[in-house]
Motif scaffolding. Structure first.
Motif, PDB file in Angstrom:
ATOM      1  N   ASP A   1       0.848  -1.153   0.110  1.00  0.00           N
ATOM      2  CA  ASP A   1      -0.099  -0.002  -0.088  1.00  0.00           C
ATOM      3  C   ASP A   1       0.822   1.268   0.001  1.00  0.00           C
ATOM      4  O   ASP A   1       0.509   2.196  -0.739  1.00  0.00           O
ATOM      5  CB  ASP A   1      -0.927   0.033   1.083  1.00  0.00           C
ATOM      6  CG  ASP A   1      -2.040  -0.948   1.017  1.00  0.00           C
ATOM      7  OD1 ASP A   1      -2.386  -1.517  -0.201  1.00  0.00           O
ATOM      8  OD2 ASP A   1      -2.437  -1.492   2.331  1.00  0.00           O
ATOM      9  N   VAL A   2       1.814   1.193   0.637  1.00  0.00           N
ATOM     10  CA  VAL A   2       2.790   2.411   0.916  1.00  0.00           C
ATOM     11  C   VAL A   2       3.393   2.569  -0.529  1.00  0.00           C
ATOM     12  O   VAL A   2       3.601   3.895  -1.002  1.00  0.00           O
ATOM     13  CB  VAL A   2       3.894   2.173   1.815  1.00  0.00           C
ATOM     14  CG1 VAL A   2       4.955   3.235   1.890  1.00  0.00           C
ATOM     15  CG2 VAL A   2       3.470   1.812   3.312  1.00  0.00           C
ATOM     16  N   ALA A   3       3.972   1.646  -1.071  1.00  0.00           N
ATOM     17  CA  ALA A   3       4.165   1.650  -2.771  1.00  0.00           C
ATOM     18  C   ALA A   3       3.293   2.459  -3.793  1.00  0.00           C
ATOM     19  O   ALA A   3       3.444   3.119  -4.384  1.00  0.00           O
ATOM     20  CB  ALA A   3       4.849   0.428  -3.266  1.00  0.00           C
ATOM     21  N   ARG A   4       2.175   1.894  -3.421  1.00  0.00           N
ATOM     22  CA  ARG A   4       0.889   2.211  -4.196  1.00  0.00           C
ATOM     23  C   ARG A   4       0.581   3.808  -4.119  1.00  0.00           C
ATOM     24  O   ARG A   4       0.408   4.327  -5.052  1.00  0.00           O
ATOM     25  CB  ARG A   4      -0.255   1.360  -4.137  1.00  0.00           C
ATOM     26  CG  ARG A   4      -0.062   0.146  -4.628  1.00  0.00           C
ATOM     27  CD  ARG A   4      -1.274  -0.910  -4.369  1.00  0.00           C
ATOM     28  NE  ARG A   4      -2.611  -0.475  -4.789  1.00  0.00           N
ATOM     29  CZ  ARG A   4      -3.472  -1.024  -4.553  1.00  0.00           C
ATOM     30  NH1 ARG A   4      -3.795  -2.006  -3.645  1.00  0.00           N
ATOM     31  NH2 ARG A   4      -4.712  -0.703  -5.231  1.00  0.00           N
ATOM     32  N   GLU A   5       0.795   4.281  -3.060  1.00  0.00           N
ATOM     33  CA  GLU A   5       0.389   5.597  -2.745  1.00  0.00           C
ATOM     34  C   GLU A   5       1.483   6.387  -3.247  1.00  0.00           C
ATOM     35  O   GLU A   5       0.970   7.652  -3.801  1.00  0.00           O
ATOM     36  CB  GLU A   5       0.640   5.931  -1.147  1.00  0.00           C
ATOM     37  CG  GLU A   5      -0.441   5.410  -0.300  1.00  0.00           C
ATOM     38  CD  GLU A   5      -1.862   6.331  -0.868  1.00  0.00           C
ATOM     39  OE1 GLU A   5      -1.865   7.383  -0.912  1.00  0.00           O
ATOM     40  OE2 GLU A   5      -3.119   5.525  -0.933  1.00  0.00           O
ATOM     41  N   GLU A   6       2.791   6.175  -3.749  1.00  0.00           N
ATOM     42  CA  GLU A   6       3.661   6.991  -4.463  1.00  0.00           C
ATOM     43  C   GLU A   6       3.370   7.083  -5.991  1.00  0.00           C
ATOM     44  O   GLU A   6       3.793   7.932  -6.757  1.00  0.00           O
ATOM     45  CB  GLU A   6       4.970   6.491  -4.266  1.00  0.00           C
ATOM     46  CG  GLU A   6       5.437   6.507  -2.619  1.00  0.00           C
ATOM     47  CD  GLU A   6       7.001   6.207  -2.649  1.00  0.00           C
ATOM     48  OE1 GLU A   6       7.810   6.854  -3.393  1.00  0.00           O
ATOM     49  OE2 GLU A   6       7.392   5.362  -1.688  1.00  0.00           O
ATOM     50  N   THR A   7       2.432   6.269  -6.446  1.00  0.00           N
ATOM     51  CA  THR A   7       2.259   6.129  -8.036  1.00  0.00           C
ATOM     52  C   THR A   7       0.679   6.599  -8.416  1.00  0.00           C
ATOM     53  O   THR A   7       0.420   6.124  -9.152  1.00  0.00           O
ATOM     54  CB  THR A   7       2.467   4.770  -8.597  1.00  0.00           C
ATOM     55  OG1 THR A   7       1.908   3.738  -7.553  1.00  0.00           O
ATOM     56  CG2 THR A   7       4.024   4.479  -8.666  1.00  0.00           C
ATOM     57  N   LYS A   8       0.212   7.484  -7.223  1.00  0.00           N
ATOM     58  CA  LYS A   8      -1.078   8.080  -7.506  1.00  0.00           C
ATOM     59  C   LYS A   8      -0.708   9.412  -7.986  1.00  0.00           C
ATOM     60  O   LYS A   8       0.130   9.945  -7.389  1.00  0.00           O
ATOM     61  CB  LYS A   8      -2.017   8.314  -6.196  1.00  0.00           C
ATOM     62  CG  LYS A   8      -2.398   6.634  -5.863  1.00  0.00           C
ATOM     63  CD  LYS A   8      -3.288   6.629  -4.635  1.00  0.00           C
ATOM     64  CE  LYS A   8      -3.774   5.285  -4.212  1.00  0.00           C
ATOM     65  NZ  LYS A   8      -4.499   5.248  -3.028  1.00  0.00           N
ATOM     66  N   THR A   9      -1.929  10.042  -8.771  1.00  0.00           N
ATOM     67  CA  THR A   9      -1.527  11.455  -9.373  1.00  0.00           C
ATOM     68  C   THR A   9      -2.047  12.347  -8.263  1.00  0.00           C
ATOM     69  O   THR A   9      -2.681  11.946  -7.239  1.00  0.00           O
ATOM     70  CB  THR A   9      -2.252  11.529 -10.395  1.00  0.00           C
ATOM     71  OG1 THR A   9      -3.604  11.321 -10.233  1.00  0.00           O
ATOM     72  CG2 THR A   9      -1.631  10.678 -11.706  1.00  0.00           C
ATOM     73  N   GLU A  10      -1.959  13.619  -8.496  1.00  0.00           N
ATOM     74  CA  GLU A  10      -2.360  14.612  -7.551  1.00  0.00           C
ATOM     75  C   GLU A  10      -4.026  14.332  -7.245  1.00  0.00           C
ATOM     76  O   GLU A  10      -4.399  14.676  -6.078  1.00  0.00           O
ATOM     77  CB  GLU A  10      -2.213  16.139  -8.029  1.00  0.00           C
ATOM     78  CG  GLU A  10      -2.659  17.047  -7.216  1.00  0.00           C
ATOM     79  CD  GLU A  10      -2.476  18.568  -7.900  1.00  0.00           C
ATOM     80  OE1 GLU A  10      -2.831  19.642  -7.286  1.00  0.00           O
ATOM     81  OE2 GLU A  10      -1.835  18.612  -9.006  1.00  0.00           O
ATOM     82  N   ASP A  11      -4.778  13.965  -8.135  1.00  0.00           N
ATOM     83  CA  ASP A  11      -6.085  13.822  -7.984  1.00  0.00           C
ATOM     84  C   ASP A  11      -6.486  12.243  -7.606  1.00  0.00           C
ATOM     85  O   ASP A  11      -7.592  12.219  -7.277  1.00  0.00           O
ATOM     86  CB  ASP A  11      -6.949  14.032  -9.202  1.00  0.00           C
ATOM     87  CG  ASP A  11      -6.743  12.911 -10.374  1.00  0.00           C
ATOM     88  OD1 ASP A  11      -6.002  11.914 -10.030  1.00  0.00           O
ATOM     89  OD2 ASP A  11      -7.158  13.140 -11.529  1.00  0.00           O
ATOM     90  N   GLY A  12      -5.377  11.561  -7.171  1.00  0.00           N
ATOM     91  CA  GLY A  12      -5.587  10.364  -6.521  1.00  0.00           C
ATOM     92  C   GLY A  12      -5.924   9.129  -7.534  1.00  0.00           C
ATOM     93  O   GLY A  12      -5.992   7.947  -7.148  1.00  0.00           O
ATOM     94  N   THR A  13      -5.423   9.496  -8.802  1.00  0.00           N
ATOM     95  CA  THR A  13      -5.687   8.169  -9.887  1.00  0.00           C
ATOM     96  C   THR A  13      -4.383   7.618  -9.668  1.00  0.00           C
ATOM     97  O   THR A  13      -3.039   7.955  -9.677  1.00  0.00           O
ATOM     98  CB  THR A  13      -5.640   8.908 -11.120  1.00  0.00           C
ATOM     99  OG1 THR A  13      -6.732   9.542 -11.371  1.00  0.00           O
ATOM    100  CG2 THR A  13      -5.733   7.663 -12.204  1.00  0.00           C
ATOM    101  N   GLU A  14      -4.606   6.148  -9.470  1.00  0.00           N
ATOM    102  CA  GLU A  14      -3.373   5.025  -9.390  1.00  0.00           C
ATOM    103  C   GLU A  14      -3.091   4.745 -10.923  1.00  0.00           C
ATOM    104  O   GLU A  14      -3.615   4.290 -11.540  1.00  0.00           O
ATOM    105  CB  GLU A  14      -3.769   3.806  -8.826  1.00  0.00           C
ATOM    106  CG  GLU A  14      -2.692   3.023  -8.365  1.00  0.00           C
ATOM    107  CD  GLU A  14      -3.110   1.946  -7.319  1.00  0.00           C
ATOM    108  OE1 GLU A  14      -2.109   1.121  -7.077  1.00  0.00           O
ATOM    109  OE2 GLU A  14      -4.053   1.789  -7.181  1.00  0.00           O
ATOM    110  N   ALA A  15      -1.824   5.711 -11.477  1.00  0.00           N
ATOM    111  CA  ALA A  15      -1.713   5.599 -12.760  1.00  0.00           C
ATOM    112  C   ALA A  15      -0.444   4.739 -13.287  1.00  0.00           C
ATOM    113  O   ALA A  15      -0.314   4.828 -14.505  1.00  0.00           O
ATOM    114  CB  ALA A  15      -1.282   7.217 -13.068  1.00  0.00           C
ATOM    115  N   ALA A  16       0.178   4.226 -12.271  1.00  0.00           N
ATOM    116  CA  ALA A  16       1.285   3.525 -12.538  1.00  0.00           C
ATOM    117  C   ALA A  16       1.570   2.139 -11.578  1.00  0.00           C
ATOM    118  O   ALA A  16       0.834   2.216 -10.438  1.00  0.00           O
ATOM    119  CB  ALA A  16       2.754   4.055 -12.670  1.00  0.00           C
ATOM    120  N   VAL A  17       2.102   1.103 -11.876  1.00  0.00           N
ATOM    121  CA  VAL A  17       2.272  -0.028 -11.121  1.00  0.00           C
ATOM    122  C   VAL A  17       3.661  -0.090 -10.566  1.00  0.00           C
ATOM    123  O   VAL A  17       4.621  -0.188 -11.284  1.00  0.00           O
ATOM    124  CB  VAL A  17       2.158  -1.194 -11.787  1.00  0.00           C
ATOM    125  CG1 VAL A  17       2.334  -2.619 -11.015  1.00  0.00           C
ATOM    126  CG2 VAL A  17       0.852  -1.380 -12.316  1.00  0.00           C
TER     127      VAL A  17
END
Length: 432
Positions: free
Chosen positions: A127-143
């Motif tokens: 979950d910590v890693a996934r938070e870093e690949t979210k855009t400013e609006d909260g979209t998870e844009a990369a793996v």
């Protein structure tokens, strides 16, 4: 106009052109070769050329109906420049590498949201890693694929033993060891300071040893000025690393790859090389693919944490070092194939293969580094040091502030000025 806006304009222009000519994106993205194989273009700066063959062999064995056309740049800066050009030309790769930090949103806006292709397996990623690949609006844009941290250094134990040097534990010892290396005709800590990413990463780590520890992140957000007392003190000590000879002469005109690595460290002309956790693999016999054939192929290499320089003890900085983005244009067979590749790299065999090279550390919850138990003791202790220090990390490696996409690079340029002798206070003020 910012590159982000230029890229948006180019994307709109290309889309309009396709509509006018009747050649829609969906028609192209569902195409396969005559023998039914789906081909995907993957543009990146990682994995390295020596790491890629094993990964792709395993993937294509598991997915014989998918072919990955792999294009790699030597470093991230060159990759980013070429990716910008591809986007401007309307030639976005099907899959591309992406790094978290200030410029993440620039490239994430061309990526397909992860929940459109990875919903069934993405929960197996930290979950910590996934938070870093979210855009400013909260979209998870990369793996997220790999974690990494700063600041460490590789050292040539054999070479240091030959001239009677011990690992330094303080700034004074850093200066003393570097001086003795120079006296013996060797460069000290070979640093690629022409890379803005490296000097910025180093300084973010260094700054945590001053003030409250998180002052640089406050400055990045505009909560305190960049020329605050703690950051000026950190920048002053940063300058001393160059002035007092800890880093080699001409460091600001030396890049990390290939110069600091190949022309200094692997050439047996430097006792050490500042680097990130991804380089601990050079200390191990099995994963190491860089020493063989070099001047140090018979030498014993270890990895250590860079000594404390500031008044407070710091910890490693860490974060997602590499993530995969899938083009937002992908549909049909191509999207299905790209999703399989992303899953393979994030939570499948590709993740295990790659972390075993020690390029980075796992993001998947059920994967850990596996090494040969017969590895030398220095190799094992180097790996344990890195794993332990990353687990204790308190702060992020990258400065990520919405609306300040060039901050990391701007900081790097200012730090290069300071390394060359500019007044730390005056230079830092430019960032306010």
């Amino acid at each position: 106009m910012k590159i982000r806006n230029l890229m948006k304009a180019a994307a709109v222009g290309v889309a309009t052109s396709l509509l006018i000519t009747g050649c829609g994106a969906s028609e192209e993205t569902s195409s396969t070769t005559a023998d039914g194989v789906v081909e995907l273009n993957f543009h990146t700066w990682l994995p390295t050329q020596v790491q890629w063959p094993e990964i792709i062999e395993a993937f294509e064995e598991e997915n014989p109906d998918i072919k990955i056309n792999y294009t790699r740049e030597e470093d991230y800066d060159k990759f980013r420049t070429n990716l910008d050009n591809e986007i401007l030309a309307g030639e976005l790769p099907d899959i591309y590498g992406i790094q978290v930090g200030a410029s993440f949103d620039d490239y994430a806006e061309f990526a397909k949201p992860v929940d459109e292709y990875g919903a069934e397996w993405i929960d197996n990623v930290s979950d910590v890693a996934r938070e870093e690949t979210k855009t400013e609006d909260g979209t998870e844009a990369a793996v997220p694929i790999l974690n990494a941290g700063m600041q460490y250094y590789l050292y040539n134990k054999t070479l240091m033993d030959e001239i009677g040097l011990e690992l330094p534990t303080s700034f004074d010892e850093l200066v003393d060891v570097s001086s003795k290396a120079n006296e013996n005709g060797l460069s000290p800590f070979a640093f690629g300071a022409s890379d803005t990413w490296h000097v910025a990463d180093f300084f973010v780590w260094l700054s945590n040893q001053y003030g409250n520890g998180d002052d640089i992140y406050k400055a990045a957000k505009g909560e305190i000025p960049w020329d605050s007392e703690s950051l000026v003190a950190a920048a002053t000590d940063w300058q001393k690393l160059f002035a007092d000879g800890v880093f080699q002469k001409g460091a600001v005109t030396t890049n990390t790859y290939p110069q600091a690595r190949d022309d200094y460290f692997l050439a047996r002309k430097a006792i050490a090389m500042p680097t990130g956790s991804w380089h601990v693999g050079m200390a191990l016999v099995g994963p190491d693919k860089e020493q063989p054939g070099s001047a140090i192929e018979n030498d014993e290499v270890g990895m250590a944490e860079f000594p404390q320089i500031g008044p407070n003890k710091g910890t490693a900085t860490t974060g997602v070092d590499f993530a995969l983005a899938l083009s937002n244009d992908l549909e049909g067979d191509k999207l299905d194939a790209a999703a399989k590749f992303a899953e393979f790299m994030a939570v499948g065999e590709g993740q295990q293969i790659w972390v075993n090279t020690l390029q980075g550390f796992p993001v998947a919850s059920d994967i850990s580094v596996q090494i040969d138990p017969e590895e030398p003791e220095l190799a094992k202790s180097s790996l344990k040091l890195v794993e332990d220090s990353l687990s204790e990390a308190k702060y992020a490696r990258k400065l990520s502030v919405p609306g300040k996409e060039s901050l990391q690079e701007d900081l790097g340029v200012v730090l290069q000025e300071i390394a060359d002798g500019a007044d730390p206070t005056d230079s830092l003020k430019k960032l306010n």
